[in-house]
Design a protein around this motif. Structure first.
Motif, mmCIF file in Angstrom:
data_model
loop_
_atom_site.group_PDB
_atom_site.id
_atom_site.type_symbol
_atom_site.label_atom_id
_atom_site.label_comp_id
_atom_site.label_asym_id
_atom_site.label_seq_id
_atom_site.Cartn_x
_atom_site.Cartn_y
_atom_site.Cartn_z
ATOM 1 N N LEU A 2 -88.745 22.780 -9.482
ATOM 2 C CA LEU A 2 -87.883 23.766 -8.859
ATOM 3 C C LEU A 2 -88.444 25.152 -9.178
ATOM 4 N N PRO A 3 -88.814 25.920 -8.152
ATOM 5 C CA PRO A 3 -89.336 27.266 -8.413
ATOM 6 C C PRO A 3 -88.279 28.151 -9.088
ATOM 7 N N TYR A 4 -88.728 29.129 -9.837
ATOM 8 C CA TYR A 4 -87.839 29.991 -10.611
ATOM 9 C C TYR A 4 -86.775 30.662 -9.733
ATOM 10 N N THR A 5 -87.186 31.329 -8.674
ATOM 11 C CA THR A 5 -86.238 32.063 -7.835
ATOM 12 C C THR A 5 -85.198 31.137 -7.215
ATOM 13 N N THR A 6 -85.583 29.934 -6.846
ATOM 14 C CA THR A 6 -84.629 28.973 -6.291
ATOM 15 C C THR A 6 -83.568 28.625 -7.330
ATOM 16 N N GLY A 7 -83.988 28.432 -8.577
ATOM 17 C CA GLY A 7 -83.032 28.158 -9.646
ATOM 18 C C GLY A 7 -82.055 29.304 -9.856
ATOM 19 N N VAL A 8 -82.563 30.526 -9.810
ATOM 20 C CA VAL A 8 -81.694 31.707 -9.956
ATOM 21 C C VAL A 8 -80.702 31.763 -8.795
ATOM 22 N N GLU A 9 -81.175 31.486 -7.570
ATOM 23 C CA GLU A 9 -80.286 31.480 -6.401
ATOM 24 C C GLU A 9 -79.201 30.409 -6.512
ATOM 25 N N LEU A 10 -79.481 29.330 -7.234
ATOM 26 C CA LEU A 10 -78.493 28.271 -7.467
ATOM 27 C C LEU A 10 -77.545 28.606 -8.614
ATOM 28 N N GLY A 11 -77.781 29.742 -9.277
ATOM 29 C CA GLY A 11 -76.879 30.184 -10.343
ATOM 30 C C GLY A 11 -77.333 29.869 -11.757
ATOM 31 N N ARG A 33 -87.693 24.007 -17.726
ATOM 32 C CA ARG A 33 -86.438 23.563 -18.328
ATOM 33 C C ARG A 33 -85.794 22.525 -17.421
ATOM 34 N N ALA A 34 -85.066 21.604 -18.018
ATOM 35 C CA ALA A 34 -84.360 20.577 -17.254
ATOM 36 C C ALA A 34 -83.058 21.145 -16.713
ATOM 37 N N VAL A 35 -82.818 20.920 -15.419
ATOM 38 C CA VAL A 35 -81.551 21.314 -14.801
ATOM 39 C C VAL A 35 -81.085 20.191 -13.886
ATOM 40 N N LEU A 36 -79.775 20.087 -13.722
ATOM 41 C CA LEU A 36 -79.175 19.113 -12.817
ATOM 42 C C LEU A 36 -78.566 19.852 -11.641
ATOM 43 N N VAL A 37 -78.803 19.325 -10.447
ATOM 44 C CA VAL A 37 -78.306 19.944 -9.218
ATOM 45 C C VAL A 37 -77.555 18.891 -8.429
ATOM 46 N N SER A 38 -76.378 19.234 -7.946
ATOM 47 C CA SER A 38 -75.682 18.362 -7.016
ATOM 48 C C SER A 38 -76.263 18.653 -5.645
ATOM 49 N N ALA A 39 -76.809 17.614 -4.994
ATOM 50 C CA ALA A 39 -77.516 17.821 -3.736
ATOM 51 C C ALA A 39 -77.033 16.848 -2.669
ATOM 52 N N VAL A 40 -77.122 17.309 -1.434
ATOM 53 C CA VAL A 40 -76.842 16.461 -0.282
ATOM 54 C C VAL A 40 -78.146 16.316 0.483
ATOM 55 N N ALA A 45 -74.075 10.695 0.746
ATOM 56 C CA ALA A 45 -73.139 11.272 -0.217
ATOM 57 C C ALA A 45 -73.902 12.137 -1.224
ATOM 58 N N PRO A 46 -73.247 13.147 -1.779
ATOM 59 C CA PRO A 46 -73.914 13.995 -2.781
ATOM 60 C C PRO A 46 -74.382 13.185 -3.985
ATOM 61 N N VAL A 47 -75.516 13.578 -4.541
ATOM 62 C CA VAL A 47 -76.063 12.949 -5.748
ATOM 63 C C VAL A 47 -76.472 14.049 -6.725
ATOM 64 N N ARG A 48 -76.584 13.674 -7.996
ATOM 65 C CA ARG A 48 -77.085 14.594 -9.015
ATOM 66 C C ARG A 48 -78.588 14.378 -9.131
ATOM 67 N N LEU A 49 -79.354 15.425 -8.908
ATOM 68 C CA LEU A 49 -80.808 15.347 -9.028
ATOM 69 C C LEU A 49 -81.265 16.210 -10.192
ATOM 70 N N ALA A 50 -82.168 15.663 -10.974
ATOM 71 C CA ALA A 50 -82.738 16.393 -12.106
ATOM 72 C C ALA A 50 -84.041 17.054 -11.672
ATOM 73 N N ILE A 66 -88.422 13.411 -11.134
ATOM 74 C CA ILE A 66 -87.592 12.877 -12.208
ATOM 75 C C ILE A 66 -86.711 11.726 -11.725
ATOM 76 N N ASN A 67 -85.775 11.970 -10.814
ATOM 77 C CA ASN A 67 -84.890 10.863 -10.442
ATOM 78 C C ASN A 67 -84.633 10.699 -8.948
ATOM 79 N N PHE A 68 -85.291 11.432 -8.096
ATOM 80 C CA PHE A 68 -85.051 11.295 -6.661
ATOM 81 C C PHE A 68 -85.287 9.858 -6.199
ATOM 82 N N PHE A 69 -86.364 9.232 -6.674
ATOM 83 C CA PHE A 69 -86.687 7.873 -6.241
ATOM 84 C C PHE A 69 -85.816 6.807 -6.923
ATOM 85 N N LEU A 70 -84.968 7.214 -7.857
ATOM 86 C CA LEU A 70 -83.948 6.302 -8.382
ATOM 87 C C LEU A 70 -82.706 6.333 -7.504
ATOM 88 N N GLU A 71 -82.473 7.465 -6.858
ATOM 89 C CA GLU A 71 -81.308 7.637 -5.999
ATOM 90 C C GLU A 71 -81.566 7.201 -4.559
#
Length: 92
Positions: A2-11, A33-40, A45-50, A66-71
């Motif tokens: 996840l690029p830095y600016t995208t993470g900042v835009e997500l809060g 850094r590890a972050v979790l995002v709720s994504a559609v 249905a929404p999933v939590r992606l790391a 990290i976990n997209f291919f698990l979901e």
């Protein structure tokens, strides 16, 4: 990834993320850094992606590290330049 600016835009606030992630290859010198995002994804249905949230913007958004291919199950049809995504079926 996840690029830095995208993470900042997500809060996200860099200083509040305490779990470091080691990146390999040509990005091994980049802090992440590890972050979790709720994504559609599509109509699923929404999933939590790391993600490994990087301190730079020169990385692309990459699903699957990290976990997209698990979901999701992803089928690639290279000869047709096509792919399909299905929500993974959980087995017990």
């Amino acid at each position: 990834m996840l690029p830095y600016t995208t993470g900042v835009e997500l809060g996200f606030v860099w200083e509040r993320q305490t779990t470091s992630v080691k990146i390999s290859g040509n990005l091994s010198i980049v802090d992440a850094r590890a972050v979790l995002v709720s994504a559609v994804v599509g109509t699923f249905a929404p999933v939590r992606l790391a993600f490994a949230w990087t301190k730079v913007d020169t990385v692309p958004l990459i699903l699957g590290q990290i976990n997209f291919f698990l979901e999701f199950d992803v089928c690639f049809f290279r000869s047709r330049q096509h792919f399909e995504i299905r929500q993974a079926q959980r087995t017990q």
